[in-house]
Design an enzyme around this catalytic site. Structure first.
Site, PDB file in Angstrom:
ATOM      1  N   ASP A 108      -0.148   6.093  -6.807  1.00 25.76           N
ATOM      2  CA  ASP A 108      -1.112   7.202  -6.709  1.00 25.76           C
ATOM      3  C   ASP A 108      -0.743   8.253  -7.754  1.00 25.76           C
ATOM      4  O   ASP A 108       0.311   8.901  -7.631  1.00 25.76           O
ATOM      5  CB  ASP A 108      -1.068   7.823  -5.314  1.00 25.76           C
ATOM      6  CG  ASP A 108      -1.808   6.985  -4.295  1.00 25.76           C
ATOM      7  OD1 ASP A 108      -2.142   5.830  -4.610  1.00 25.76           O
ATOM      8  OD2 ASP A 108      -2.038   7.478  -3.171  1.00 25.76           O
TER       9      ASP A 108
ATOM     10  N   GLU B 279       1.185  -0.232  -5.476  1.00 19.76           N
ATOM     11  CA  GLU B 279       0.228   0.865  -5.624  1.00 19.76           C
ATOM     12  C   GLU B 279       0.931   2.106  -6.156  1.00 19.76           C
ATOM     13  O   GLU B 279       2.040   2.439  -5.739  1.00 19.76           O
ATOM     14  CB  GLU B 279      -0.448   1.181  -4.287  1.00 19.76           C
ATOM     15  CG  GLU B 279      -1.562   2.206  -4.449  1.00 19.76           C
ATOM     16  CD  GLU B 279      -2.285   2.484  -3.145  1.00 19.76           C
ATOM     17  OE1 GLU B 279      -3.522   2.576  -3.182  1.00 19.76           O
ATOM     18  OE2 GLU B 279      -1.626   2.616  -2.101  1.00 19.76           O
TER      19      GLU B 279
ATOM     20  N   HIS C 244       0.858  -1.191   0.000  1.00 17.46           N
ATOM     21  CA  HIS C 244       0.000   0.000   0.000  1.00 17.46           C
ATOM     22  C   HIS C 244       0.891   1.236   0.000  1.00 17.46           C
ATOM     23  O   HIS C 244       1.952   1.251   0.625  1.00 17.46           O
ATOM     24  CB  HIS C 244      -0.881  -0.006   1.251  1.00 17.46           C
ATOM     25  CG  HIS C 244      -1.762   1.195   1.387  1.00 17.46           C
ATOM     26  ND1 HIS C 244      -1.605   2.121   2.398  1.00 17.46           N
ATOM     27  CD2 HIS C 244      -2.818   1.628   0.640  1.00 17.46           C
ATOM     28  CE1 HIS C 244      -2.528   3.061   2.266  1.00 17.46           C
ATOM     29  NE2 HIS C 244      -3.272   2.793   1.213  1.00 17.46           N
ATOM     30  N   ASN C 245       0.464   2.280  -0.738  1.00 14.83           N
ATOM     31  CA  ASN C 245       1.279   3.505  -0.821  1.00 14.83           C
ATOM     32  C   ASN C 245       2.747   3.167  -1.058  1.00 14.83           C
ATOM     33  O   ASN C 245       3.648   3.659  -0.357  1.00 14.83           O
ATOM     34  CB  ASN C 245       1.141   4.330   0.467  1.00 14.83           C
ATOM     35  CG  ASN C 245      -0.212   4.994   0.597  1.00 14.83           C
ATOM     36  OD1 ASN C 245      -1.006   5.022  -0.349  1.00 14.83           O
ATOM     37  ND2 ASN C 245      -0.507   5.518   1.773  1.00 14.83           N
TER      38      ASN C 245
ATOM     39  N   GLU D 212      -4.103   4.313  -8.371  1.00 11.14           N
ATOM     40  CA  GLU D 212      -5.018   5.266  -7.741  1.00 11.14           C
ATOM     41  C   GLU D 212      -5.022   6.475  -8.677  1.00 11.14           C
ATOM     42  O   GLU D 212      -4.167   7.361  -8.593  1.00 11.14           O
ATOM     43  CB  GLU D 212      -4.517   5.644  -6.348  1.00 11.14           C
ATOM     44  CG  GLU D 212      -4.823   4.632  -5.277  1.00 11.14           C
ATOM     45  CD  GLU D 212      -6.310   4.562  -4.966  1.00 11.14           C
ATOM     46  OE1 GLU D 212      -7.002   5.590  -5.114  1.00 11.14           O
ATOM     47  OE2 GLU D 212      -6.786   3.486  -4.605  1.00 11.14           O
TER      48      GLU D 212
ATOM     49  N   HIS E 210       1.172  11.220  -2.288  1.00  4.11           N
ATOM     50  CA  HIS E 210      -0.072  11.064  -1.543  1.00  4.11           C
ATOM     51  C   HIS E 210      -0.802  12.397  -1.598  1.00  4.11           C
ATOM     52  O   HIS E 210      -0.397  13.371  -0.960  1.00  4.11           O
ATOM     53  CB  HIS E 210       0.218  10.644  -0.095  1.00  4.11           C
ATOM     54  CG  HIS E 210      -0.962  10.023   0.585  1.00  4.11           C
ATOM     55  ND1 HIS E 210      -1.679  10.646   1.554  1.00  4.11           N
ATOM     56  CD2 HIS E 210      -1.568   8.819   0.391  1.00  4.11           C
ATOM     57  CE1 HIS E 210      -2.665   9.864   1.966  1.00  4.11           C
ATOM     58  NE2 HIS E 210      -2.616   8.753   1.261  1.00  4.11           N
TER      59      HIS E 210
END
Length: 561
Positions: free
Chosen positions: A145, A143, A113-114, A192, A158
Site C-alpha cells: 500500500d 501487497e 493481503h496487507n 495499492e 494502511h
C-alpha cells in the site's frame, strides 16, 4: 515347539502389534523380505523393492548386530514408523513435481493481503519482517500500500489509520534480498497505489534500480493465442501488478501485432479498497453522502511501463471480460462480491479463471485482519486468494496445507477441470462428472501431545475435517481420552465420500475437551487429499503459529479408492 518371543513392553502397543504380525516365529526381528512385504501389503508402496527395505533398515536400525544381519528390531521399526519415510504426506510432493510450463492462470498462487502488517489494520505495526516472513513461507504475491511520504519518499502503511509507516524503498530492498530464497518462481507485487505523479516516478526508480534484472520490464515472446507465460518462463522474475496507461504492454506478439486494448480506465488509479467501498455504498445509499470523494490519480508513465502481464482492470461482467479483456489483464474482487459471483455464476467464474488471473482480498470491514475461508474461492479456480498471513486460525491452516504441495513453491497446478476452456464444472453443483473417492481413516493413537496452557492433564480428541466443494465439507471426531497426553488411544474408524478429491484438503485437529461443549486447540496438520499416502502413517502436529510440535504426533491408517 518354541513360543514366539515378545518384544519388551512399550506404550506403543499399537505399533508393536503391527511389528509382531511380520516377525518370524523364532526371533523378534523383521527380515528385509518381511519388511518389504509390509511395505507392499500395508503401505501400498508398490515401487519398493529389496533394496528399498535394506536401505530403511540401514537408516533406522540402531542395533549393530541386527543391522549387520540386515534385520530390524522393534526399536528400528518404531523409528521408521515415526519418520518422514512413513509420513502421511507423500514425500515426493515436498519437491516441485508438477508441470510448471502452463500459463500463470492455471495455478493457485500463494498470496498475501496487507503484507506489511504484523497486527490488525487499524493500529497494527508495519514492519519489514512481515515481508521476510511471508517470502520465507513461499508466498508469491505480496501487497504494498503506497502513499506519499515526506521528502518525496513514498511510504507503506494502511491509509487513514494509525498503523505505523515504513519506506517503500526499504520494502523493495527486502523483496530483492529474500524474493527467491524459498522458491524460484515469479513474485507478483500488487501495488495499492495512492501516490502522486511525482512519487510514483520515485517508486518506478526504486523498482528498477533496486530490483535490477529481477524486474520484468519487457514482455516475452508469446504464441498466437496470447497466453500468459508460465512459472518456468518467469523464474527469478518480479512482476508489477498495477493500473496502466491506456495502451497495450510492450509484448512481442507474434500473431496479434501491437493490438492495443481499447477499453480500460485511461490509467486512472483507484485502489481495490476504494472500489470495495464504492460497492458497499451501492448497497447502502444512505451512507453515500457521508463519503468524502477521493481524488483519483493518473498513473505515471514510468510506473505504467513496468506493468507487463499483470495490468489491473475493473471487473464489469463475465460477458464483458470474455469479449474485451486481454490475457495480460487481471481483476480484483472484494470477498463479498467474489462470494456473490461464486454463488450466482460459479460455472462462469470457473471459465473466466481459465483465461485470466483473478485476485480476492478480505473485506475492509475486517478491521482486526481476520480471514475468510479460502477454499470456496479455490473451488472457482481463483488463483490469487489473498490472506492476512499474520492472522492465525483455520484459513491460514488451509492455506499452508494447500501450498505445502509442489515443494512449497507457492504455485500449485489447478485440477484439469479448472484449466479447460470447455469445462462445465460448477463449484455449487451437487453432482459432478468426476470420479469420487471413498476414504477410510482410522485414528489409532497419539504420542507426546503438548500439555495444556493451564497445566492440567489433557482430555484429547481428534477431529478430522474435509474442506472442499460444498458437498464435501464435513467433520467427524473421536471420543475424548481422559487425562492422557502421553499416549492416548482412540482406535476410531471414519468413512468419507469425497466427490471432488482434486480440490479437497484433509485437516487433522487435536483438541482438549474442557467442558461438555467446549474444547481448546492443541495442534493440527493439513494436507491436500491428493498428497495423502495410504497405509499406517505418522501425522506430525503443528502449533497454531504453524511451527512443529515434534515429537507430538498422531498415528493413523488411511485407505481410499
Amino acid at each position: 515347539m518354541s513360543k514366539k518371543k515378545k518384544p519388551p513392553t512399550s506404550r506403543r502397543s499399537d505399533i508393536q502389534h503391527i511389528f509382531q504380525c511380520y516377525t518370524s516365529d523364532h526371533d523378534n526381528r523383521l527380515t528385509a523380505s518381511a519388511l518389504l512385504t509390509f511395505l507392499h501389503r500395508e503401505q501400498v508402496e508398490v515401487s519398493a523393492n529389496q533394496e528399498t527395505a535394506e536401505a530403511l533398515i540401514d537408516r533406522y536400525e540402531v542395533d549393530e548386530s541386527a543391522r549387520a544381519e540386515i534385520n530390524m528390531t522393534f526399536d528400528g521399526f518404531l523409528r521408521l514408523m515415526e519418520s518422514k519415510d512413513c509420513c502421511v504426506l507423500d514425500q515426493t510432493h515436498t519437491q516441485v513435481y508438477q508441470d510448471m510450463s502452463q500459463p500463470l492462470c492455471h495455478y493457485f498462487i500463494s498470496s498475501s493481503h496487507n503484507t506489511y502488517l504484523t497486527g490488525d489494520q487499524l493500529v497494527g505495526k508495519s514492519h519489514l519482517d512481515a515481508y521476510i516472513s511471508v517470502l520465507r513461507r513461499g508466498c508469491r504475491c505480496l501487497e504494498i500500500d503506497c502513499w506519499d511520504g515526506p521528502d518525496t519518499e513514498p511510504i507503506v502503511y494502511h491509509g487513514y489509520t494509525l498503523t505505523s509507516k515504513i519506506l517503500f524503498k526499504d520494502v523493495i530492498a527486502t523483496v530483492q534480498e529474500y524474493a527467491f530464497m524459498a522458491s524460484p518462481y515469479p513474485i507478483i507485487l500488487s501495488l495499492e497505489n495512492h501516490c502522486s505523479h511525482g512519487q510514483q516516478e520515485v517508486m518506478a526508480h526504486y523498482l528498477t534500480s533496486i530490483l535490477g534484472d529481477m524486474l520484468l520490464d519487457t514482455g516475452l515472446t508469446v504464441d498466437a493465442q496470447g497466453d500468459l507465460p508460465s512459472p518456468d518462463e518467469l523464474k527469478y522474475k518480479v512482476l508489477i501488478k498495477n493500473k496502466k496507461l491506456n495502451s497495450a504492454p510492450q509484448l512481442e506478439l507474434e500473431a496479434r501485432g501491437s493490438e492495443a486494448n481499447a477499453d480500460g480506465e485511461a490509467g486512472v488509479e483507484e485502489s481495490d479498497e476504494e472500489e470495495d467501498a464504492d460497492e458497499e455504498e451501492e448497497e447502502m445509499p444512505a451512507k453515500r453522502s457521508k463519503k468524502k470523494k477521493k481524488k483519483k490519480v493518473v498513473v505515471a508513465q514510468a510506473l505504467s511501463d513496468l506493468v507487463i502481464y499483470t495490468k489491473s482492470v475493473k471487473f464489469i461482467s463475465f460477458v464483458h471480460s470474455r469479449d474485451n479483456q486481454q490475457f495480460y489483464e487481471n481483476t480484483s474482487f472484494a470477498e463479498k462480491k467474489a462470494k456473490k459471483l461464486v454463488k450466482n455464476s460459479g460455472a462462469e467464474f470457473v471459465l473466466h479463471n481459465v483465461r485470466f488471473l483473478s485476485r480476492v482480498y478480505p473485506a475492509g470491514s475486517r478491521t482486526l485482519s481476520s480471514n475468510f475461508n479460502p477454499q470456496e474461492f479455490w473451488n472457482a479456480g481463483i488463483q490469487l486468494v489473498a490472506l492476512n498471513f499474520q492472522s492465525l486460525g483455520l484459513p491460514m491452516d488451509l492455506n499452508n496445507g494447500r501450498f505445502q504441495d509442489n515443494g512449497g513453491s507457492g504455485y500449485v497446478l489447478k485440477p484439469h477441470f479448472l484449466r479447460s476452456g470447455e469445462s462445465s464444472f460448477d463449484p455449487n453443483a451437487f453432482k459432478y462428472n468426476l470420479r469420487p473417492a471413498h476414504l477410510l481413516l482410522k485414528v489409532i493413537s497419539g504420542s507426546n501431545l503438548p500439555s495444556s496452557r493451564t497445566g492440567k492433564a489433557l482430555d484429547p480428541f481428534v477431529r478430522v475435517e474435509i474442506h472442499g466443494v460444498v458437498s464435501d465439507c464435513c467433520r467427524k471426531q473421536t471420543d475424548a481420552v481422559k487425562h492422557n497426553a502421553l499416549s492416548p488411544r482412540w482406535d476410531a474408524a471414519m468413512n468419507f465420500t469425497i466427490e471432488v478429491p482434486e480440490l479437497a484438503l484433509v485437516r487433522f485437529s487435536v483438541r482438549d475437551q474442557t467442558g461438555l461443549l467446549k474444547s481448546e486447540f492443541v495442534g493440527q496438520y493439513t494436507l491436500p487429499f491428493t498428497s495423502m499416502r495410504k497405509g499406517y502413517r505418522w501425522v506430525p502436529l503443528l502449533s497454531r503459529e504453524g511451527y512443529s510440535l515434534d515429537p507430538a504426533s498422531l498415528f493413523i491408517y488411511a485407505w481410499y479408492s
